[in-house]
Design a protein around this motif. Structure first.
Motif, PDB file in Angstrom:
ATOM      1  N   VAL A 389      12.689 -20.966  46.902  1.00  0.00           N
ATOM      2  CA  VAL A 389      14.113 -20.739  46.641  1.00  0.00           C
ATOM      3  C   VAL A 389      14.300 -19.462  45.816  1.00  0.00           C
ATOM      4  N   ASN A 390      13.521 -19.290  44.787  1.00  0.00           N
ATOM      5  CA  ASN A 390      13.634 -18.098  43.932  1.00  0.00           C
ATOM      6  C   ASN A 390      13.307 -16.822  44.716  1.00  0.00           C
ATOM      7  N   SER A 391      12.273 -16.898  45.601  1.00  0.00           N
ATOM      8  CA  SER A 391      11.879 -15.710  46.363  1.00  0.00           C
ATOM      9  C   SER A 391      12.955 -15.278  47.346  1.00  0.00           C
ATOM     10  N   TYR A 397      22.399 -17.847  47.894  1.00  0.00           N
ATOM     11  CA  TYR A 397      21.708 -16.878  48.752  1.00  0.00           C
ATOM     12  C   TYR A 397      20.508 -17.532  49.426  1.00  0.00           C
ATOM     13  N   ALA A 398      19.772 -18.304  48.658  1.00  0.00           N
ATOM     14  CA  ALA A 398      18.591 -18.965  49.217  1.00  0.00           C
ATOM     15  C   ALA A 398      18.987 -19.990  50.266  1.00  0.00           C
ATOM     16  N   LYS A 399      20.013 -20.788  49.983  1.00  0.00           N
ATOM     17  CA  LYS A 399      20.394 -21.821  50.948  1.00  0.00           C
ATOM     18  C   LYS A 399      20.810 -21.202  52.277  1.00  0.00           C
ATOM     19  N   GLY A 406      19.370 -19.169  59.403  1.00  0.00           N
ATOM     20  CA  GLY A 406      19.221 -18.246  58.292  1.00  0.00           C
ATOM     21  C   GLY A 406      18.135 -17.216  58.518  1.00  0.00           C
ATOM     22  N   ALA A 407      18.170 -16.182  57.684  1.00  0.00           N
ATOM     23  CA  ALA A 407      17.264 -15.049  57.868  1.00  0.00           C
ATOM     24  C   ALA A 407      15.805 -15.402  57.660  1.00  0.00           C
ATOM     25  N   SER A 408      15.503 -16.424  56.849  1.00  0.00           N
ATOM     26  CA  SER A 408      14.105 -16.753  56.550  1.00  0.00           C
ATOM     27  C   SER A 408      13.368 -17.343  57.749  1.00  0.00           C
ATOM     28  N   GLY A 409      14.124 -17.971  58.648  1.00  0.00           N
ATOM     29  CA  GLY A 409      13.495 -18.646  59.781  1.00  0.00           C
ATOM     30  C   GLY A 409      13.059 -20.063  59.480  1.00  0.00           C
ATOM     31  N   LEU A 410      13.294 -20.559  58.250  1.00  0.00           N
ATOM     32  CA  LEU A 410      12.872 -21.913  57.903  1.00  0.00           C
ATOM     33  C   LEU A 410      13.693 -22.964  58.657  1.00  0.00           C
ATOM     34  N   ASP A 411      14.958 -22.687  58.895  1.00  0.00           N
ATOM     35  CA  ASP A 411      15.818 -23.522  59.739  1.00  0.00           C
ATOM     36  C   ASP A 411      15.882 -24.986  59.288  1.00  0.00           C
ATOM     37  N   LEU A 412      16.131 -25.214  57.999  1.00  0.00           N
ATOM     38  CA  LEU A 412      16.349 -26.585  57.531  1.00  0.00           C
ATOM     39  C   LEU A 412      17.613 -27.154  58.180  1.00  0.00           C
ATOM     40  N   ILE A 413      17.562 -28.412  58.596  1.00  0.00           N
ATOM     41  CA  ILE A 413      18.699 -29.030  59.276  1.00  0.00           C
ATOM     42  C   ILE A 413      19.108 -30.309  58.555  1.00  0.00           C
ATOM     43  N   TYR A 414      20.310 -30.770  58.866  1.00  0.00           N
ATOM     44  CA  TYR A 414      20.858 -31.955  58.223  1.00  0.00           C
ATOM     45  C   TYR A 414      20.471 -33.179  59.055  1.00  0.00           C
ATOM     46  N   GLN A 457      16.880 -31.410  48.092  1.00  0.00           N
ATOM     47  CA  GLN A 457      18.171 -31.875  48.597  1.00  0.00           C
ATOM     48  C   GLN A 457      18.875 -30.750  49.330  1.00  0.00           C
ATOM     49  N   VAL A 458      19.253 -31.019  50.584  1.00  0.00           N
ATOM     50  CA  VAL A 458      19.974 -30.033  51.388  1.00  0.00           C
ATOM     51  C   VAL A 458      21.229 -30.722  51.913  1.00  0.00           C
TER      52      VAL A 458
END
Length: 487
Positions: A389-391, A397-399, A406-414, A457-458
């Motif tokens: 998250v910090n990086s 911005y991180a979320k 999102g730009a990171s590609g992690l693609d967390l979903i609900y 938590q997302v």
């Protein structure tokens, strides 16, 4: 002057004595001690020859080489102590260096041997021919003046192309038995190696799927050398049947260069034609861009992953069927369960389609995400989540970077959650909540005494990624595994 008989006899005896004495002195000066030099064992060179190394005969003594044993040996100059001697592979010779003076003869012997011809087939020898009825033949090339050739010993309807070359092609007929022979010849010698096999039907082979092709970072296009197998005597044709922006540079080359875009899934068809027979195979290709792809060997499911903050993070929720219905669940499917309703509106819907099940993955009990982690992967720690998250800039911005798209590609979903024996239900049934509203992800940090486990938590309603803790035995959540960056 006249000699009397006594004087004549004296001088005659004196002359004979002098002559005998001279002959005796000459005989004592002759030394018949032949030295044939070293032997030569297991020689292998062009034309199979050696230079002999006998000690020359002294003055007044004759020297000559003789072949006592061995076939087809040739002395270039038998009277030369360093004569060239030629033989044949696989033959052993016994040579003698003879010295003679008058009637006396003495000899010293040496042995000369040459390595035998050794025919070696180098192509893969198996009971079928790459699921095919033709073979790319390969043998160790003849050397040192030998000659080689292929021939069919048994079997009908076959032929060999370039039969006098170490690299040749055999084309037979499907489902037939053949014996091929690779021959080596030199002079009078002939040796061979046989190979017996049964042909198969024609079967195209496009090569293994390549779902994570690593190339140098940069703009598209990316490049990959295709790995199709072309049977001997066959023709081939590539065709792109899925994916945008791809190109086969030479479509009739089984090992053509292929270009495409990063993170695009391609499917190529490989057609093979041989002697009126035709077969096709497909291969899937994907160049790594934002994501790599990993395949779970346990069930062949694939997962995108992305490199973030020194680790590879799964970019999709895990979906392995670990004790389904007991330790892992699809949203809406559990014993004695309901989907929570808020103000008369249900929290989502039962996840039934294959597409949705792949998207949302499974909800797991905590002990299961530990015991069923795929080899090489592990749960991320609470600290690794916080550092991630910090990086990515922290806070909102991180979320924005971490959720789907999102730009990171992690693609967390609900993906929702499952609460066991929940107080949210009057009958304390198992309750599914929050599909497409939020979710929690397991971490590796827990207290074995209290059962409290740290969570990520997302929530759709929250601007930032949250951190918390719950007693793990009451809940089932999705999981994202991590691993060290692979070379």
């Amino acid at each position: 002057m006249k000699w009397n008989r006594l004087e004549i006899n004296f001088w005659l005896v004196a002359g004979l004595f002098a002559l005998a004495s001279a002959c005796s002195q000459q005989d004592e000066g002759v030394n018949l001690n032949p030295n044939a030099g070293p032997s030569f064992e297991d020689i292998e060179n062009d034309q199979y020859w050696v230079k002999l190394a006998a000690v020359p005969a002294p003055a007044g003594v004759n020297g000559i080489w003789r072949i006592y044993n061995g076939e087809e040996g040739v002395l270039e100059n038998p009277t030369d102590p360093q004569s060239k001697f030629s033989g044949e592979p696989g033959e052993s010779y016994l040579l003698g260096w003879e010295m003679s003076s008058g009637q006396e003869v003495k000899v010293d012997e040496i042995s000369v041997s040459f390595k035998a011809l050794n025919p070696q087939m180098l192509h893969e020898q198996q009971d079928t021919t790459h699921h095919n009825f033709s073979v790319h033949l390969e043998a160790e090339a003849p050397k040192y003046g030998a000659e080689g050739y292929w021939e069919i010993i048994e079997g009908e309807g076959g032929r060999i192309e370039n039969e006098k070359e170490a690299l040749a092609s055999f084309i037979g007929e499907p489902q037939k038995a053949y014996t091929l022979r690779w021959n080596l010849t030199y002079g009078s010698k002939k040796v061979y190696q046989d190979w017996s096999f049964v042909t198969d039907e024609l079967q195209a082979q496009a090569g293994p799927d390549q779902l994570d092709i690593k190339t140098s970072r940069g703009a598209d296009p990316k490049f990959f050398t295709l790995e199709g197998f072309l049977p001997a005597g066959a023709q081939a044709k590539w065709e792109i049947i899925e994916g945008e922006g791809g190109r086969v540079v030479t479509d009739d080359n089984p090992n053509s260069l292929f270009s495409g875009k990063a993170d695009e899934n391609y499917k190529l068809k490989f057609d093979v034609m041989l002697e009126g027979h035709q077969s096709a195979d497909t291969v899937q290709l994907r160049f790594r861009g934002k994501w790599g792809v990993w395949e779970d060997p346990r069930d062949a499911q694939t997962y995108r992953f992305t490199e973030l903050n020194g680790l590879e993070w799964m970019a999709e929720n895990y979906n392995y069927a670990a004790y389904p219905g007991d330790s892992s669940f699809y949203y809406g499917f559990a014993h004695r369960s309901v989907i929570y309703e808020e103000n008369g509106e249900p929290h989502g819907y039962p996840v039934e389609t294959e597409e949705d099940r792949k998207k949302f993955g499974r909800l797991y009990r905590y002990e299961t995400v530990w015991s069923q982690a795929p080899e090489g992967w592990r749960l991320p720690t609470n600290e690794e989540w916080q550092e991630l998250v910090n990086s990515l800039g922290g806070g909102p911005y991180a979320k924005a970077s971490m959720v789907e798209g999102g730009a990171s590609g992690l693609d967390l979903i609900y993906a929702g959650e499952l609460n066991f024996n929940s107080g949210q239900d009057p009958a304390h049934r198992n309750v599914f909540m929050n599909l497409e509203r939020g979710t929690y992800y397991w971490t590796a940090d827990y207290n074995p005494y209290s059962g409290a486990t740290n969570l990520i938590q997302v929530l759709k309603s929250e601007a930032e990624i949250g951190f918390g803790a719950v007693p793990f035995f009451y809940f089932a959540y999705p999981v994202r595994y991590v691993r060290d960056i692979q070379p």
